[in-house]
Design an enzyme around this catalytic site. Sequence first.
Site: not given
Length: 411
Positions: A128, A369, A208, A205, A231
């Site tokens: 991202h 993104c 998600q 990261d 999220k």
Amino acid sequence: MNAASPQTIDWTRVRGDFPLLARQVHGKPLVYLDSANTGQKPASVIQCVDDFYRCHNANVSRAVHALGNEATEAYEGARTRLARHLNVRADDLVLTSGTTFAINLVAYSWALPRLRPGDVILLTRMEHHANIVPWQLVAERTGASIRVAEVTAEGVLDLDGLRAAMTSQVKLLGLTHVSNVLGTVNPVRDICREARRRGIVTVVDGSQAVPHMPVDIAAIGCDFYAFTGHKMCGPTGTGGLWGRREHLDAMPPFLGGGEMIRQVRFEGSTFNDPPHRFEAGTPNIAGHVGLGAAVDYLDALGMDHIAAREADLLSHLTESMRAEAGVRIIGTAPDKAAVTSFLVDGAHAHDLATLLDLEGVAVRSGHHCAHPLMDFYGVPATCRASIAFYNTHGEIDAFMVALRKVRRLLG
Ligand code: PLP
């Protein structure tokens, strides 16, 4: 640990916990397939934030009065619950406004003082922008360069290529746990082990990953793990950065101000220990208290049950889309989370999303993104249907009906 199995959980009741999902859009029942963008919030989270402002609102760590203590306890309690959820120590968990802030914190506080000309920052093609742009800014200022580890056409990391790219110049590897475009779940544990053997610092990261599966940061063995709260059923403007203690201890402050100091004199200041050293100013107290409630909610369901439920929904969606001529799924890794990007012959992603919206179906269209990944696939944009445990098989069927209707309209 929840004793129920995914089969015995009443997912219809679970869905009822999310007030927004009952609404209509353009006169049609809402089908929300944009949870990778932001997740919906259960009533318990909404009530927790409401209750904080109604009954406990005060600033943290600055007041000795009862409300100040209650607010501090609630805020620190959220940190403790979040840390337990991710299997880390609360003292090593910095609460941030989300992943973007968390990665910038590592970039400016860990990387900027350390990187030199000739050093390399290794990133994967599927990052991202939040795990690309901060490194570009640091590279510009330090003379370091960026190297890219590629993906295959299926959207799987080329692991041989990644290993070959881990040369002695590489000081840092930025790697997503789960791709927000492809849904690919990367083998972060193996990759971090390999990087650590070579003395490369890893920044994972987890934006998600944390909404979809049990995440055990200690078992992953990374150096830093960034995630975002909105999220994972929490309020916007929440999230965190876990860091290895030796890194956090050695990092200078990123932002200066209240809360992060020990003593301030005009001649110079001394700073608080981590994590508070990195939490300058008044934090998003109510948001993080709400995120604590979100963690309670997810823990009560069980992340393993959520993962199983979403795998079932994803396979229904994938089978339905595969049966549809002219629909191409972007990202077909064997290990996938519930994110499905797709293209439809002869239709622009934005047109599709706009017309689907008129049918009550919320999907995202655009570059997500992830410009470098769009370039790899040679497209400016895709549509993305992303699922959460509160979605239903019926909604996926409704989405397919709407998609067929929209395709007819687009001719
Ligand atoms: N990384 C990934 C993989 C994401 O999907 C997102 C959000 O879409 C981010 C980073 C940025 O998260 P935030 O905007 O909450 O900081």
